[in-house]
Design an enzyme around this catalytic site. Structure first.
Site, PDB file in Angstrom:
ATOM      1  N   GLU A  76       0.820  -1.207   0.000  1.00  0.00           N
ATOM      2  CA  GLU A  76       0.000   0.000   0.000  1.00  0.00           C
ATOM      3  C   GLU A  76       0.859   1.265   0.000  1.00  0.00           C
ATOM      4  OE1 GLU A  76      -3.099  -0.128  -0.405  1.00  0.00           O
ATOM      5  OE2 GLU A  76      -3.768   1.913   0.049  1.00  0.00           O
ATOM      6  N   ASP A  77       1.914   1.263   0.775  1.00  0.00           N
ATOM      7  CA  ASP A  77       2.635   2.511   1.031  1.00  0.00           C
ATOM      8  C   ASP A  77       4.023   2.615   0.403  1.00  0.00           C
ATOM      9  OD1 ASP A  77       0.459   3.183   2.522  1.00  0.00           O
ATOM     10  OD2 ASP A  77       1.363   2.688   4.459  1.00  0.00           O
TER      11      ASP A  77
END
Ligand code: MN
Length: 725
Positions: A76-77
């Site tokens: 996600e990051d």
């Protein structure tokens, strides 16, 4: 920060055969991918996945789960991709990371429509593998532990609410009591810090008052008595969480005085039969409190929880709650699903198999089955014992659209939830093909078909059974319009009668703006409505039309408190009142007997020439109006918190006659945002003072917060809201 070798050691301590290399590689990879990213605390971002991994080792989770924790935010990051993760760490870890990533994307909003769909997604994500949910819960737990670093209070509050509404019940549902309690308490600190502080202070006071010594003596006596009876047992005393104490104080009309309000005792014995033996001893020694015995060993809770519960009047006449269980049961109670998943000394595959086949998670497997294989949407959620959303029911339109409604909702609520027009025109309903009364409470999975008629209009009866705000407001709006028409008609007839008696006809020409202003209305219709509702005397209008007819000493027009036509804020007496269901122009009073507050269920009593008096629905005064139902008016508070007006709440308080008690009392009220407007001491004895205190508050919720805070204050003996006497 946990060091790399420490993490490996921790896993090794419960799983000697762990894949050390995999953990090491995941550690290095995650640290490299997060690089220089920082958390709100200023710590390196990598400290977060590492702490999450640490929480999972506390639960003795397997290597794949711990690696998933390390990697859970990388896709996600960071630059990392799922393909890369699969290549480096294998299918199992990749699948778990994917599950957690998907779960994190689900945003729970309070908006009802989205919740059903999100719930479906959530079930799908976690049903693939319960370990996904374990990682997610640990992730949330660490985020809650570090929530105070987050600068924006609104964001903190939103996260805390989501935690207490969604994640804590989920943890409870899969039996991880330990995480559930910590999540609740951390959320509580954010949502109502004042309340939590007052509980903390109260607990400190009780401990200092000798509570700790009492607890030690109770533990000693119980252990001694069990030993005398030949049972090896260890007894533990545990303070209940501040959040659970607070919840109990709000729910029940209690202050916490008794030991059983704050402590729970646990008797740990070696086996199941010892549990029952110990129970027999305890029940033989001390009087039991009826209705409190629960056998969760022969009939475990749906989340797998096993224990015997009882409440007795124990040593030194203290009422105590006792739980009797084995250490295994205790571990399950604390760790739930994780206790089954975790590695035991005697090998690991059994644990996994037990969990997959075990009854504990049948609900989850069933749910997964339905979600994956449901041909018809109504199969979805049917027969599931998921208690998470027990305050909601999920119903379907004939087209299969899912409509989420609060429990108790009826076909009329359903119709309004689909479309306002559908609601207005409802004449009947079929549930699962059968015709049912419109006040039938809908159940999970019901397919609802609404029959309509063009000539139908909302019925006043509906208002008595609908539960959704949308249905209520639509029905009320309609009734209000209808009542207005009726009042207008009536007013016109009344005025015609007065005119006729003096030999005049009703002629609209005689009316003008000066006259409307005199009666505080805008136009002819409003004036007629005013007469019809009893707010304007027809005779006064008559004299205004024909001043020559006025007797020399005209009776003074009564000074009333008038609800303005429009919500214009005016200074002085005629503030707009946040009440729905009133006729514009009608005078309004709040009953002095019961002091209604926003949030209370209320009714209006119409008195001709006086207007409407608002009472709480449980006010005793209402009995005297039982024979005149035509005077009852259905009213309710306006929704929305944009009405900052204050209202008087009356409290009956008994405080100890000690120096500073009165000061403490007013401090507690002030700290909780209340404002004392009146204080009267009604009874003064050597030890205690009884008093009546009027407090300006926003609504009932505000008042019950203040009441709970006062109950948590040592010097205050009893606090009750004043009702009619
Ligand atoms: Mn995270």
């Amino acid at each position: 920060m946990i060091r790399q070798y420490e993490l490996v050691e921790r896993i090794k301590s419960y799983d000697p055969g762990m894949d050390e290399d995999l953990v090491n590689r995941a550690y290095v990879y995650a640290m490299r991918m997060h690089g220089t990213q920082k958390r709100a605390s200023g710590d390196p971002y990598f400290s977060h996945p590492l702490e999450v991994a640490g929480i999972l080792t506390d639960m003795k989770m397997d290597t794949a789960t711990v690696c998933t924790a390390l990697l859970h935010d990388t896709v996600e990051d960071t630059e990392a991709t799922l393909e890369e993760i699969e290549k480096l760490f294998g299918k199992e870890v990749a699948r778990l990371v994917d599950g957690v990533t998907k779960l994190s994307k689900i945003e729970f909003q309070s908006a009802q429509e989205k919740q059903a769909e999100n719930f479906r997604k959530l079930v799908l994500a976690m049903s693939e593998d319960i370990r996904v949910l374990l990682v997610k819960l640990s992730d949330r737990l660490h985020n809650m532990r570090t929530l105070f670093h987050m600068p924006k209070p609104e964001k903190r509050k939103r996260i805390a609410l989501e935690t207490i509404e969604i994640y804590a019940p989920l943890a409870e549902r899969i039996g991880i009591h330990k995480i559930k309690e910590e999540l609740e308490d951390l959320s509580f600190a954010e949502i109502n810090a004042e309340a939590r502080d007052s509980i903390t202070a109260r607990l400190g006071y009780l401990r200092a008052e000798g509570g700790e010594a009492v607890v030690a003596r109770i533990i000693d006596e119980l252990e001694k008595k069990l030993k005398e009876a030949g049972i090896e047992a260890e007894v533990y005393g545990r303070e209940k969480t501040k959040y659970s104490i607070w919840k109990k104080m709000q729910r029940k009309n209690i202050s916490f005085e008794q030991l059983s309000d704050i402590m729970a005792f646990r008797i740990s014995v070696t086996g199941v039969s010892e549990c029952y033996h110990a129970l027999g001893i305890i029940h033989g020694l001390y009087p039991t409190v009826p209705g409190r015995f629960k056998d969760y060993i022969s009939l475990p809770k749906p989340n797998g929880y096993r224990s015997l519960h009882t409440t007795v009047i124990g040593p030194e006449n203290h009422r105590i709650e006792v739980q009797i269980r084995t250490p295994e049961m205790h571990e399950e109670a604390e760790l739930g699903v994780a206790a089954h998943w975790s590695y035991k000394q005697d090998g690991n595959s059994e644990g996994k198999a037990a969990m997959k086949e075990g009854n504990q998670f049948r609900w989850l497997r069933e749910l997964m089955d339905i979600v994956e294989h449901a041909q018809k949407p109504e199969e979805f959620l049917e027969n599931t014992k998921l208690e998470l959303y027990q305050d909601q029911v999920f119903c379907f339109t004939p087209n299969g659209d899912l409509i989420a409604l609060p429990r108790g909702a009826t076909p009329v609520d359903f119709a309004y939830a689909v479309h306002s027009d559908l609601g207005d025109k409802t004449v009947g309903a079929k549930v699962n093909g059968r015709i049912v009364p419109l006040n039938t409470a809908l159940g999970n999975g019901d397919q609802v078909e609404i029959t309509t008629s063009k000539s139908q209009t909302p019925s006043t009866n509906w208002e008595r059974f609908v539960v959704t705000g949308k249905a209520k407001s639509r029905i009320r709006r309609f009734i209000r319009m209808q009542q207005r028409d009726q009042y207008m008609d009536l007013g016109r007839k009344m005025l015609e009668k007065v005119l006729k008696q003096a030999g005049f006809d009703l002629n609209e020409k005689g009316f003008n703006h000066d006259m409307y202003r005199q009666f505080k209305v805008e136009n002819f219709e409003d004036l007629m409505t005013g007469i019809g509702s009893g707010n304007v005397a027809s005779r006064d209008v008559f004299y205004a039309l024909h001043p020559e007819q006025r007797p020399r000493e005209a009776p003074p027009t009564p000074q009333t408190f008038v609800v303005p036509e429009k919500k214009t804020h005016q200074k002085g007496k005629s503030q707009p009142m946040p009440i729905k269901g009133l006729i514009p122009g009608m005078a309004l009073h709040f009953a002095r007997c019961c002091h209604p507050l926003p949030g209370d269920r209320i009714v209006g009593i119409v008195t001709t020439g006086k207007g409407v008096t608002i009472h709480t629905i449980d006010c005793d005064t209402l009995e005297s109006f039982a024979d005149t139902p035509e005077r009852w008016l259905d009213v309710s508070w306006e929704d929305g918190e944009d009405t900052p007006e204050s209202h008087v709440g009356r409290l009956l308080i008994t405080i100890a006659n000690t120096p500073g008690a009165l000061g403490t009392l007013s401090t507690v009220i002030g700290k909780n945002g209340g404002n004392i407007t009146n204080l009267k001491i009604t009874n003064r004895s050597l030890d205690f003072w009884d008093m009546i205190i009027d407090v300006w508050v926003r609504d009932t919720r505000h008042l019950s917060d203040i009441i709970a805070a006062l109950r948590a204050t040592p010097e205050i003996t009893t606090v009750n809201r004043a009702r009619s006497r």
